[in-house]
Enzyme design. Structure first.
Site, mmCIF file in Angstrom:
data_model
loop_
_atom_site.group_PDB
_atom_site.id
_atom_site.type_symbol
_atom_site.label_atom_id
_atom_site.label_comp_id
_atom_site.label_asym_id
_atom_site.label_seq_id
_atom_site.Cartn_x
_atom_site.Cartn_y
_atom_site.Cartn_z
ATOM 1 N N ASP A 219 0.977 -1.248 -0.171
ATOM 2 C CA ASP A 219 0.259 0.038 0.037
ATOM 3 C C ASP A 219 1.066 1.324 0.020
ATOM 4 O O ASP A 219 2.200 0.975 0.181
ATOM 5 C CB ASP A 219 -0.933 -0.079 1.304
ATOM 6 C CG ASP A 219 -1.937 1.258 1.423
ATOM 7 O OD1 ASP A 219 -2.218 1.885 0.202
ATOM 8 O OD2 ASP A 219 -2.196 1.679 2.319
ATOM 9 N N SER A 220 0.397 2.428 -0.208
ATOM 10 C CA SER A 220 1.004 3.697 0.017
ATOM 11 C C SER A 220 1.769 3.870 1.456
ATOM 12 O O SER A 220 2.561 4.469 1.548
ATOM 13 C CB SER A 220 0.308 4.581 -0.291
ATOM 14 O OG SER A 220 -0.745 4.986 0.672
ATOM 15 N N TYR B 125 -1.176 8.174 -2.214
ATOM 16 C CA TYR B 125 -1.221 7.710 -3.710
ATOM 17 C C TYR B 125 -2.607 8.311 -4.150
ATOM 18 O O TYR B 125 -2.831 8.446 -5.234
ATOM 19 C CB TYR B 125 -1.603 6.140 -3.764
ATOM 20 C CG TYR B 125 -0.256 5.444 -3.723
ATOM 21 C CD1 TYR B 125 1.172 5.846 -3.649
ATOM 22 C CD2 TYR B 125 -0.725 4.107 -3.892
ATOM 23 C CE1 TYR B 125 1.985 5.054 -3.834
ATOM 24 C CE2 TYR B 125 0.545 3.311 -4.226
ATOM 25 C CZ TYR B 125 1.983 3.961 -4.017
ATOM 26 O OH TYR B 125 2.867 2.682 -4.115
ATOM 27 N N GLY B 126 -3.425 9.003 -3.159
ATOM 28 C CA GLY B 126 -4.663 9.566 -3.306
ATOM 29 C C GLY B 126 -4.775 10.517 -4.657
ATOM 30 O O GLY B 126 -5.753 10.579 -5.216
ATOM 31 N N CYS C 177 -4.574 -1.483 -1.637
ATOM 32 C CA CYS C 177 -4.727 -0.173 -1.626
ATOM 33 C C CYS C 177 -6.149 -0.021 -2.907
ATOM 34 O O CYS C 177 -5.830 -0.673 -3.965
ATOM 35 C CB CYS C 177 -3.459 0.581 -2.286
ATOM 36 S SG CYS C 177 -3.537 2.270 -2.877
ATOM 37 N N ASN C 178 -6.990 0.705 -2.495
ATOM 38 C CA ASN C 178 -8.060 1.034 -3.425
ATOM 39 C C ASN C 178 -7.384 1.695 -4.675
ATOM 40 O O ASN C 178 -7.885 1.567 -5.604
ATOM 41 C CB ASN C 178 -9.290 1.616 -2.821
ATOM 42 C CG ASN C 178 -9.967 0.574 -1.859
ATOM 43 O OD1 ASN C 178 -10.895 0.122 -2.111
ATOM 44 N ND2 ASN C 178 -9.317 0.568 -0.496
ATOM 45 N N THR C 179 -6.722 2.711 -4.333
ATOM 46 C CA THR C 179 -6.394 3.639 -5.208
ATOM 47 C C THR C 179 -5.487 2.878 -6.500
ATOM 48 O O THR C 179 -5.486 3.180 -7.560
ATOM 49 C CB THR C 179 -5.686 4.795 -4.617
ATOM 50 O OG1 THR C 179 -6.220 5.217 -3.629
ATOM 51 C CG2 THR C 179 -5.320 5.850 -5.520
ATOM 52 N N CYS D 280 -11.124 3.076 1.095
ATOM 53 C CA CYS D 280 -9.604 3.204 1.170
ATOM 54 C C CYS D 280 -9.342 2.314 2.402
ATOM 55 O O CYS D 280 -9.963 2.461 3.333
ATOM 56 C CB CYS D 280 -9.469 4.643 1.506
ATOM 57 S SG CYS D 280 -7.690 5.140 1.967
ATOM 58 N N THR D 281 -8.034 1.829 2.067
ATOM 59 C CA THR D 281 -7.604 0.706 3.344
ATOM 60 C C THR D 281 -7.278 1.506 4.606
ATOM 61 O O THR D 281 -7.026 0.889 5.571
ATOM 62 C CB THR D 281 -6.627 -0.349 2.776
ATOM 63 O OG1 THR D 281 -5.677 0.581 2.267
ATOM 64 C CG2 THR D 281 -7.283 -1.112 1.937
ATOM 65 N N HIS D 282 -7.124 2.930 4.516
ATOM 66 C CA HIS D 282 -6.708 3.814 5.476
ATOM 67 C C HIS D 282 -7.916 3.607 6.522
ATOM 68 O O HIS D 282 -7.851 3.979 7.861
ATOM 69 C CB HIS D 282 -6.264 4.955 5.291
ATOM 70 C CG HIS D 282 -4.727 5.124 4.860
ATOM 71 N ND1 HIS D 282 -4.292 4.379 3.704
ATOM 72 C CD2 HIS D 282 -3.566 5.475 5.606
ATOM 73 C CE1 HIS D 282 -2.947 4.679 3.820
ATOM 74 N NE2 HIS D 282 -2.443 5.041 4.811
HETATM 75 N N1 DGL Z 1 -4.712 3.009 1.525
HETATM 76 C C1 DGL Z 1 -5.029 3.395 -0.052
HETATM 77 C C2 DGL Z 1 -6.213 3.192 -0.588
HETATM 78 O O1 DGL Z 1 -6.748 2.144 -0.304
HETATM 79 C C3 DGL Z 1 -4.085 4.834 -0.340
HETATM 80 C C4 DGL Z 1 -4.413 6.009 0.257
HETATM 81 C C5 DGL Z 1 -3.655 7.226 -0.167
HETATM 82 O O2 DGL Z 1 -2.150 6.850 -0.336
HETATM 83 O O3 DGL Z 1 -4.024 8.207 -0.646
HETATM 84 O O4 DGL Z 1 -6.646 3.835 -1.396
#
Ligand code: DGL
Length: 260
Positions: free
Chosen positions: A6-7, A38-39, A69-71, A176-178
Site C-alpha cells: 500500500d502507499s 497515492y490518493g 490499496c483501493n487507489t 480506502c484501506t486507511h
Molecule cells: N490506502 C490507499 C487506498 O486504499 C491509499 C490512500 C492514499 O495513499 O491516498 O486507497
C-alpha cells in the site's frame, strides 16, 4: 509467501485480516511511504511504483501479491495482471454488498480522489446505480492525515461523513484501506442504523482461494518501507488494530526510495 503493499499503513488493515484467515502464511508487507499518499498522485507514477514494488516482492519470494490499496487497484491492477504471471489480488470499495443490503436505497462511499475519478470505480458503481443511489465522497487529505496520526482526522471525518449522513444513507462504504483504522470513531458518528462496509475479510478469503500450492516457508512477518523505519514503527503504535505488529522487524528498502 504472500506479498502485500500500500502507499503506507492502510494496507496493514488487509494484512491483519489475511493473518487472521491464514495464520500459517509468511507475510511480506511493503509501505510506499516515500510516495504516500497515492490518493492524488499521477496514474503514471502509481503504475510505475506498483510495478517496481510487485517485482521486488516477487524477488523476495512472494508467490501471490495483494494490492492492499483501493487507489492502486483502481489505477493499475489491469496492467499489473498483464505484466506478472503470479496471482494478483486487489481491493475495491464494497459497493456490491452495500447496494444489495440497502433498505433506504442510498449508500455513501468514502474513497480517495483518484479512486473516485477512475474508470474502474465508475464501472463498478454503474452496475448498481439502477438499484441504489450512490453518493461518492472523495476524501482529499484523509488517508494522509491517518497516515500521519494528525489532529486533522476528526475535522476531515466530520467534513466528509456529515453530508452523507444527512442524505439518509444506510450503508457507508470504507473505500480506502486507511479508513478502517477509524472505524470506532466512524461508528460513533453514524446512527445505529448505518452499516460500515469494509471488504478486508472478503479480500482475505479471496487470497485463500487464489493462493498457489503452499510452500514450506514457516510463518514470519516482515514489514518494509521506502520511508523511515522509526516513523513507521511509531505510527503503528497509534492504532489499536495494528499493535499486534509492534514487534515485527521493519526494514528500509533503499532500492525503492526513488524511481530509477
Ligand atoms: N490506502 C490507499 C487506498 O486504499 C491509499 C490512500 C492514499 O495513499 O491516498 O486507497
Amino acid at each position: 509467501m504472500i506479498g502485500v503493499f500500500d502507499s503506507g499503513i492502510g494496507g496493514l488493515t488487509i494484512l491483519t485480516k489475511i493473518h487472521q484467515h491464514l495464520p500459517d502464511e509468511a507475510l511480506l508487507y511493503f509501505a510506499d511511504q516515500a510516495f504516500s499518499p497515492y490518493g492524488n498522485l499521477s496514474a503514471q507514477i502509481i503504475t510505475q511504483r506498483s510495478e517496481l514494488i510487485i517485482q521486488y516482492l516477487i524477488d523476495q519470494g512472494a508467490h501471490l501479491v495483494v494490492i492492499a490499496c483501493n487507489t492502486a487497484t483502481a489505477v493499475a491492477i489491469d496492467q499489473m495482471r498483464e505484466r506478472f504471471s503470479i496471482p494478483i489480488v486487489g481491493v475495491e470499495p464494497g459497493i456490491k454488498p452495500a447496494a444489495l443490503n440497502s433498505q433506504t436505497r442510498k449508500i455513501g462511499i468514502l474513497a480517495t480522489e483518484n479512486t473516485v475519478a477512475s474508470s474502474r470505480y465508475t464501472a463498478l458503481m454503474q452496475r448498481f446505480v439502477p438499484h441504489v443511489e450512490v453518493l461518492s465522497q472523495p476524501c482529499k487529505g484523509l488517508a494522509d492525515a491517518i497516515e500521519q496520526g494528525s489532529d486533522e482526522v476528526p475535522v476531515l471525518l466530520e467534513q466528509y461523513v456529515g453530508p452523507l449522513l444527512e442524505a439518509s444513507i444506510d450503508h457507508l462504504v470504507l473505500g480506502c484501506t486507511h479508513y478502517p483504522l477509524m472505524k470506532d470513531k466512524l461508528a460513533q458518528m453514524v446512527s445505529p442504523g448505518v452499516m460500515l462496509v469494509d471488504t478486508g475479510d472478503a479480500v482475505a478469503m479471496e487470497v485463500g482461494r487464489r493462493l498457489p500450492e503452499r510452500r514450506a516457508i514457516p510463518y514470519q512477518i516482515t514489514l518494509m518501507t521506502s520511508g523511515q523505519a522509526e516513523a513507521f514503527a511509531k505510527i503503528i503504535l497509534c492504532y489499536d488494530d495494528l499493535r499486534w505488529l509492534d514487534s515485527a522487524e521493519i526494514q528500509v528498502v533503499p532500492l525503492l526510495q526513488s524511481i530509477p
